[in-house]
Design a protein around this motif. Structure first.
Motif, PDB file in Angstrom:
ATOM      1  N   ASN A   1       0.828  -1.213   0.000  1.00  0.00           N
ATOM      2  CA  ASN A   1       0.000   0.000   0.000  1.00  0.00           C
ATOM      3  C   ASN A   1       0.861   1.261   0.000  1.00  0.00           C
ATOM      4  OD1 ASN A   1      -2.359  -1.511   0.024  1.00  0.00           O
ATOM      5  ND2 ASN A   1      -2.532  -1.482   2.255  1.00  0.00           N
ATOM      6  N   ALA A   2       1.989   1.206   0.704  1.00  0.00           N
ATOM      7  CA  ALA A   2       2.901   2.349   0.724  1.00  0.00           C
ATOM      8  C   ALA A   2       3.510   2.576  -0.657  1.00  0.00           C
ATOM      9  CB  ALA A   2       4.004   2.124   1.750  1.00  0.00           C
ATOM     10  N   ALA A   3       3.811   1.484  -1.361  1.00  0.00           N
ATOM     11  CA  ALA A   3       4.354   1.596  -2.720  1.00  0.00           C
ATOM     12  C   ALA A   3       3.322   2.199  -3.665  1.00  0.00           C
ATOM     13  CB  ALA A   3       4.792   0.221  -3.219  1.00  0.00           C
ATOM     14  N   ARG A   4       2.079   1.772  -3.515  1.00  0.00           N
ATOM     15  CA  ARG A   4       1.006   2.323  -4.345  1.00  0.00           C
ATOM     16  C   ARG A   4       0.826   3.811  -4.060  1.00  0.00           C
ATOM     17  NH1 ARG A   4      -2.776  -0.421  -2.416  1.00  0.00           N
ATOM     18  NH2 ARG A   4      -2.892  -2.092  -3.970  1.00  0.00           N
ATOM     19  N   ALA A   5       0.882   4.176  -2.783  1.00  0.00           N
ATOM     20  CA  ALA A   5       0.712   5.579  -2.409  1.00  0.00           C
ATOM     21  C   ALA A   5       1.826   6.445  -2.998  1.00  0.00           C
ATOM     22  CB  ALA A   5       0.689   5.712  -0.884  1.00  0.00           C
ATOM     23  N   TRP A   6       3.053   5.907  -3.022  1.00  0.00           N
ATOM     24  CA  TRP A   6       4.163   6.651  -3.610  1.00  0.00           C
ATOM     25  C   TRP A   6       3.913   6.889  -5.101  1.00  0.00           C
ATOM     26  CZ3 TRP A   6       7.992   9.851  -3.306  1.00  0.00           C
ATOM     27  CH2 TRP A   6       8.907   9.950  -4.356  1.00  0.00           C
ATOM     28  N   ALA A   7       3.542   5.843  -5.828  1.00  0.00           N
ATOM     29  CA  ALA A   7       3.318   5.977  -7.269  1.00  0.00           C
ATOM     30  C   ALA A   7       2.209   6.982  -7.554  1.00  0.00           C
ATOM     31  CB  ALA A   7       2.982   4.618  -7.873  1.00  0.00           C
ATOM     32  N   GLU A   8       1.136   6.919  -6.785  1.00  0.00           N
ATOM     33  CA  GLU A   8       0.008   7.826  -7.016  1.00  0.00           C
ATOM     34  C   GLU A   8       0.391   9.274  -6.724  1.00  0.00           C
ATOM     35  OE1 GLU A   8      -3.008   6.137  -4.556  1.00  0.00           O
ATOM     36  OE2 GLU A   8      -3.563   4.590  -6.024  1.00  0.00           O
ATOM     37  N   LEU A   9       1.102   9.498  -5.625  1.00  0.00           N
ATOM     38  CA  LEU A   9       1.528  10.855  -5.281  1.00  0.00           C
ATOM     39  C   LEU A   9       2.523  11.377  -6.318  1.00  0.00           C
ATOM     40  CD1 LEU A   9       1.619  13.229  -3.244  1.00  0.00           C
ATOM     41  CD2 LEU A   9       3.544  12.041  -2.141  1.00  0.00           C
ATOM     42  N   HIS A  10       3.482  10.550  -6.677  1.00  0.00           N
ATOM     43  CA  HIS A  10       4.486  10.915  -7.687  1.00  0.00           C
ATOM     44  C   HIS A  10       3.808  11.357  -8.973  1.00  0.00           C
ATOM     45  CE1 HIS A  10       7.038   9.950 -11.168  1.00  0.00           C
ATOM     46  NE2 HIS A  10       8.098  10.109 -10.389  1.00  0.00           N
ATOM     47  N   ASN A  11       2.895  10.553  -9.477  1.00  0.00           N
ATOM     48  CA  ASN A  11       2.253  10.864 -10.753  1.00  0.00           C
ATOM     49  C   ASN A  11       1.387  12.117 -10.669  1.00  0.00           C
ATOM     50  OD1 ASN A  11       3.483   8.586 -11.732  1.00  0.00           O
ATOM     51  ND2 ASN A  11       1.653   7.294 -11.621  1.00  0.00           N
ATOM     52  N   ARG A  12       0.687  12.272  -9.553  1.00  0.00           N
ATOM     53  CA  ARG A  12      -0.168  13.448  -9.385  1.00  0.00           C
ATOM     54  C   ARG A  12       0.661  14.737  -9.355  1.00  0.00           C
ATOM     55  NH1 ARG A  12      -2.580  11.710  -5.381  1.00  0.00           N
ATOM     56  NH2 ARG A  12      -1.588  12.808  -3.645  1.00  0.00           N
ATOM     57  N   MET A  13       1.766  14.712  -8.623  1.00  0.00           N
ATOM     58  CA  MET A  13       2.587  15.910  -8.529  1.00  0.00           C
ATOM     59  C   MET A  13       3.329  16.183  -9.839  1.00  0.00           C
ATOM     60  SD  MET A  13       3.989  15.800  -4.575  1.00  0.00           S
ATOM     61  CE  MET A  13       4.562  17.516  -4.610  1.00  0.00           C
ATOM     62  N   MET A  14       3.790  15.134 -10.505  1.00  0.00           N
ATOM     63  CA  MET A  14       4.486  15.328 -11.783  1.00  0.00           C
ATOM     64  C   MET A  14       3.539  15.905 -12.835  1.00  0.00           C
ATOM     65  SD  MET A  14       7.706  14.546 -11.440  1.00  0.00           S
ATOM     66  CE  MET A  14       8.454  13.991 -12.979  1.00  0.00           C
ATOM     67  N   ARG A  15       2.300  15.426 -12.863  1.00  0.00           N
ATOM     68  CA  ARG A  15       1.318  15.992 -13.796  1.00  0.00           C
ATOM     69  C   ARG A  15       1.054  17.458 -13.473  1.00  0.00           C
ATOM     70  NH1 ARG A  15      -1.306  10.871 -13.120  1.00  0.00           N
ATOM     71  NH2 ARG A  15      -2.668  11.803 -11.527  1.00  0.00           N
ATOM     72  N   GLY A  16       0.993  17.772 -12.185  1.00  0.00           N
ATOM     73  CA  GLY A  16       0.761  19.146 -11.776  1.00  0.00           C
ATOM     74  C   GLY A  16       1.882  20.079 -12.191  1.00  0.00           C
ATOM     75  N   TRP A  17       3.079  19.528 -12.345  1.00  0.00           N
ATOM     76  CA  TRP A  17       4.222  20.330 -12.785  1.00  0.00           C
ATOM     77  C   TRP A  17       4.358  20.367 -14.309  1.00  0.00           C
ATOM     78  CZ3 TRP A  17       7.157  17.245  -8.603  1.00  0.00           C
ATOM     79  CH2 TRP A  17       7.016  17.872  -7.354  1.00  0.00           C
ATOM     80  N   GLY A  18       3.436  19.718 -15.004  1.00  0.00           N
ATOM     81  CA  GLY A  18       3.441  19.773 -16.450  1.00  0.00           C
ATOM     82  C   GLY A  18       4.159  18.656 -17.162  1.00  0.00           C
ATOM     83  N   PHE A  19       4.562  17.616 -16.438  1.00  0.00           N
ATOM     84  CA  PHE A  19       5.222  16.483 -17.078  1.00  0.00           C
ATOM     85  C   PHE A  19       4.181  15.567 -17.715  1.00  0.00           C
ATOM     86  CE2 PHE A  19       8.348  17.897 -13.967  1.00  0.00           C
ATOM     87  CZ  PHE A  19       9.525  17.836 -14.698  1.00  0.00           C
ATOM     88  N   GLY A  20       4.590  14.855 -18.774  1.00  0.00           N
ATOM     89  CA  GLY A  20       3.682  13.982 -19.494  1.00  0.00           C
ATOM     90  C   GLY A  20       3.677  12.552 -18.983  1.00  0.00           C
TER      91      GLY A  20
END
Length: 237
Positions: free
Chosen positions: A156-175
């Motif tokens: 669950n911690a690994a899933r949370a990392w991936a979800e947070l990573h992707n959400r923040m990267m999208r917010g910064w404009g990454f594809g």
């Protein structure tokens, strides 16, 4: 290219531990903290809610309590950070995950390694979390704030990392090429051999590895086998 590398290890005084590499010793935690926060490697060190106010005191208190309870001392993670992100973005991501995983209750130390040698190509963060036992209000046993001894907690911690990573990267404009998945290649139906994050220890000399072990940095041997960790690289080649 975005890399998913997520390693967890734990040190415990429990006599029921399944691996001897997980055995805790007095002084081990402070040595590990000194190792991951050494200025030569750590560009940024973030710490919050440490018992006793200092890393050394927090480590001693955690070991004393864990030895009394015959339980876990702390939870250690080494997680790959996005190389395409800026230094400020990596720090924001590290802080956000530490607060999320600690639930704003447990203490932690996080050290970002991305300034020298191989770390510039393979940026990563070391996390050490110190649990807090919360009273439930009744007569039952106090409840762990982190809950890493529970079933599927690390997954669950690994899933949370991936979800947070992707959400923040999208917010910064990454594809999409900068997104990661905690799922293994097999789970995603991809016929490809997994690749791994290459940390500093992979290129260290035998002497340096022995020194790291003496300092309590035994995460390479103590890494918990987590299936998603061993695979997930999402890239455009």
């Amino acid at each position: 290219m975005a890399l998913f590398s997520f390693r967890h290890s734990v040190k415990t005084f429990s006599e029921r531990r399944t691996e001897e590499s997980r055995a805790a010793e007095q002084g081990q935690t402070a040595a590990h903290l000194r190792y991951i926060t050494r200025p030569k490697a750590a560009r940024v060190v973030v710490q919050e809610r440490l018992s006793g106010g200092t890393q050394a005191r927090a480590a001693t208190l955690a070991e004393d309590e864990a030895q009394r309870r015959k339980g876990r001392v702390c939870e250690r993670f080494v997680i790959a950070l996005p190389s395409e992100a800026s230094r400020e973005q990596r720090e924001a991501l590290t802080r956000a995950y530490a607060e999320q995983l600690s639930k704003g209750i447990a203490g932690y130390v996080a050290a970002i390694h991305d300034q020298h040698g191989n770390d510039t190509k393979n940026p990563h963060a070391h996390f050490v979390f110190f649990d807090v036992q919360q009273k439930t209000g009744g007569r039952g046993r106090p409840k762990s704030a982190l809950g890493f001894a529970r079933k599927n907690a690390i997954e669950n911690a690994a899933r949370a990392w991936a979800e947070l990573h992707n959400r923040m990267m999208r917010g910064w404009g990454f594809g999409e090429e900068s997104e990661i998945s905690y799922l293994s290649y097999a789970d995603r139906g991809i016929d490809r051999l997994p690749t791994i994050h290459e940390g500093a220890s992979s290129r260290a000399t035998p002497t340096a590895k022995k020194q790291a072990k003496r300092n309590g940095n035994t995460s390479t041997k103590a890494t918990r086998g987590l299936r998603p960790t061993q695979s997930s690289v999402k890239s455009t080649n």
